[in-house]
Design an enzyme around this catalytic site. Sequence first.
Site, PDB file in Angstrom:
ATOM      1  CD  GLU A 148      30.347  -5.323  86.656  1.00  0.00           C
ATOM      2  OE1 GLU A 148      29.942  -4.277  86.117  1.00  0.00           O
ATOM      3  OE2 GLU A 148      31.173  -5.324  87.574  1.00  0.00           O
ATOM      4  CD  GLU A 190      34.108  -2.177  85.456  1.00  0.00           C
ATOM      5  OE1 GLU A 190      34.004  -1.010  85.844  1.00  0.00           O
ATOM      6  OE2 GLU A 190      33.307  -2.691  84.656  1.00  0.00           O
TER       7      GLU A 190
HETATM    8  C1  GAL Z   1      30.819  -1.354  86.385  1.00  0.00           C
HETATM    9  C2  GAL Z   1      31.238  -1.723  87.798  1.00  0.00           C
HETATM   10  C3  GAL Z   1      30.044  -2.076  88.666  1.00  0.00           C
HETATM   11  C4  GAL Z   1      28.930  -1.098  88.473  1.00  0.00           C
HETATM   12  C5  GAL Z   1      28.569  -1.049  87.012  1.00  0.00           C
HETATM   13  C6  GAL Z   1      27.430  -0.111  86.705  1.00  0.00           C
HETATM   14  O1  GAL Z   1      31.734  -0.507  85.792  1.00  0.00           O
HETATM   15  O2  GAL Z   1      32.138  -2.778  87.797  1.00  0.00           O
HETATM   16  O3  GAL Z   1      30.461  -2.121  90.002  1.00  0.00           O
HETATM   17  O4  GAL Z   1      29.345   0.152  88.917  1.00  0.00           O
HETATM   18  O5  GAL Z   1      29.672  -0.600  86.285  1.00  0.00           O
HETATM   19  O6  GAL Z   1      27.128  -0.088  85.337  1.00  0.00           O
END
Ligand code: GAL
Length: 686
Positions: free
Chosen positions: A325, A166
């Site tokens: 994710e 990110e």
């Molecule tokens: C994303 C990030 C992850 C984790 C996640 C939590 O932004 O890539 O590492 O922090 O959020 O929602």
Amino acid sequence: MDRNNTAAMDYITARLGSPGSPALAFGGDYNPEQWPEETWAEDVRLMREAGVNLVSVGIFSWSLLEPSEGVYEFGWLDRVLELLHANGVRVDLANATASPPPPWFSHKYPQSLPVTADGVRHSYGSRQAFAASSPEYRRAAAALTERIAGRYRGHPAVVMWHVHNEYGCHNQPDYSDGAAAGFRSWLERRYGSLDALNAAWGTAFWSQRYSAWQEILPPRTSGTWLNPTQQLDFARYSSDELLECYKAEAAIIRSHSPHPVTTNFMGFNMGLHQPVDYWRWAEHVDVVANDHYLAADDPRNFQELAATADLTRGWAKGRPWLLMEHSTSAVNWQPRNIAKAPGEMLRNTLQHVARGADGALFFQWRASRAGAEKFHSGMLPHAGTDTKVWREVVRLGQTLRSLAEVGGSEVTGASGRVDVAIIHDTDARWASELDSHPSVDASSIAETRRWHDAFYRAGVPTDFRESTDDLSGYRLVVAPMQYLLSDCGASNLDGYVQAGGRLVLSYLSGIVDENDHIRPGSYPGAFSRLLGVQMEEFFPLRAGESVRLSAFGTGTCWSELGTATTAEVLSAVEEGPVAGSPAVTRNDAGNGRAYYVATTLSADGRAELLSVLCAEADVLPLVPDLPADVEVVRRSKDGTDWTFCINHGSTNVRLPLSGVEILRGEDLDGDLSLAAGGVAVVRSRH
Ligand code: GAL
């Protein structure tokens, strides 16, 4: 491997299944370094139970891999990768440069920490504590990448590479002296001369003329509004500077390994104050990967999910992409972290897959015990396996296995292709977020979402595209508040209409050129002629105010004083200072048609207008009269269609679909019954 999105995604899915049978990706971030080694055996046992086939490893592990400068310890990572390999779980291996650089690094090189617009230098102790322009950071990141890629290049568990994480999430923009120097070099390359820069920035205004490059600074905090073009260029520079970091690390990896290289994007979070231009970045990743989290307090957050997934597919040029994710349930970083209702996770995941993802991963495998994210859900919750989350994770694994056949297919509409494109230029978005504009209520993102929502509710799929893309295959193109358009983008949209296309422009589109200078003449400057209107003055509405229209309901946020020249007025404002001015117009131009919408229409009014637009452009929904809260999306490949049906509502519905419902193995003859909250995927031939 041919490094384009389709080939790279196929390369990955082929390695996740058995020979000859690719699988959709299923898994998540795996952070074994947070746990004693004894836990790992249970991790892989449960991964097998859930059908996990891909995990992202090492994303935040720099300080463990390089505990002091130039001293590397890979033993634990060797053992983790071996264990995953022995259990048939593939790895998306990170180069770990998104971790904060380890404390030893930031302590030794404090000048590498980013600085805010107010001159506050970030401390370390969270993550992404680095300035993209820092040579020390780049050197250390390159050295670490070289070590990791060199060591694991041939490891049989590894199938893809995860650069950083990110980009820009926590350290953008950076206003440090390093960024100032980088910004000046970037400007010199862009403009070549100070005269050109002064002209582009309009520095005759407020006596801002620069007489030496050294005088130029990032748009740091000042007494009042900063030069808008300076702000816009700084956003462009900031994205490019960070992209250089990605490209340098990706190049090192590629020199070692043929596996696809990617980094995870953050959906619509690419605004002026977190500037990362994903359209440009997408040209440098082998597979477009995105992270998505629901806004818990938005009761219709599934529509935002749909828009984000469509935008991600836009960056992937319509090809399959990877959901890197999402969450099994609550996150930890919203004011109220609402958990997902039973069944909600499955609906969310299938929305992404329906909209082109060839796999769905989560943050994270096992919920943490310590650290800032200990209240973030995981695939394996604190409460263990006798839980709603775990049962749903296992079921999702089965569901994705049964949907393996959709891998590689592309999203289509009723005509066999997606017929509608929504224009969403990054520059337009950034420029629309600059200060000192006619109304704080005029938001490019909000207007874009309103149009996307309207098509969503009508069951008409939409692609996202840039104004400069080839639009000739679309029956209808909507440009919602594309405030800034380059000459090239404006003439491409014009040419699309002349050649027979149908274009809808909302207010505040084509108002400025790429330097954020007003296009003179009647509004909207770039399109007054094409639209057949002459608008002379903006009349933004007060907060909460609405005006009656002669058709399509009411208008809020915006109105304009003006007249139609050649356009037909489909709706006029009926009250207030601009009564009689056009609100919605239609104009035949060349072989096509251009529509103007000079206010924010209510949802009902927009739906009415949409049915007119779709009828005129011959755009059909996938399913006629789609019940409220039901989402229908289609993917197709080689004569087979897969129609995803997702019921977000609380009533059972029936849909007129035929074929085989894959999840239940049921033959359908024109009648699918879809329970409240349920999902279905229907295979048919065309
Ligand atoms: C994303 C990030 C992850 C984790 C996640 C939590 O932004 O890539 O590492 O922090 O959020 O929602």
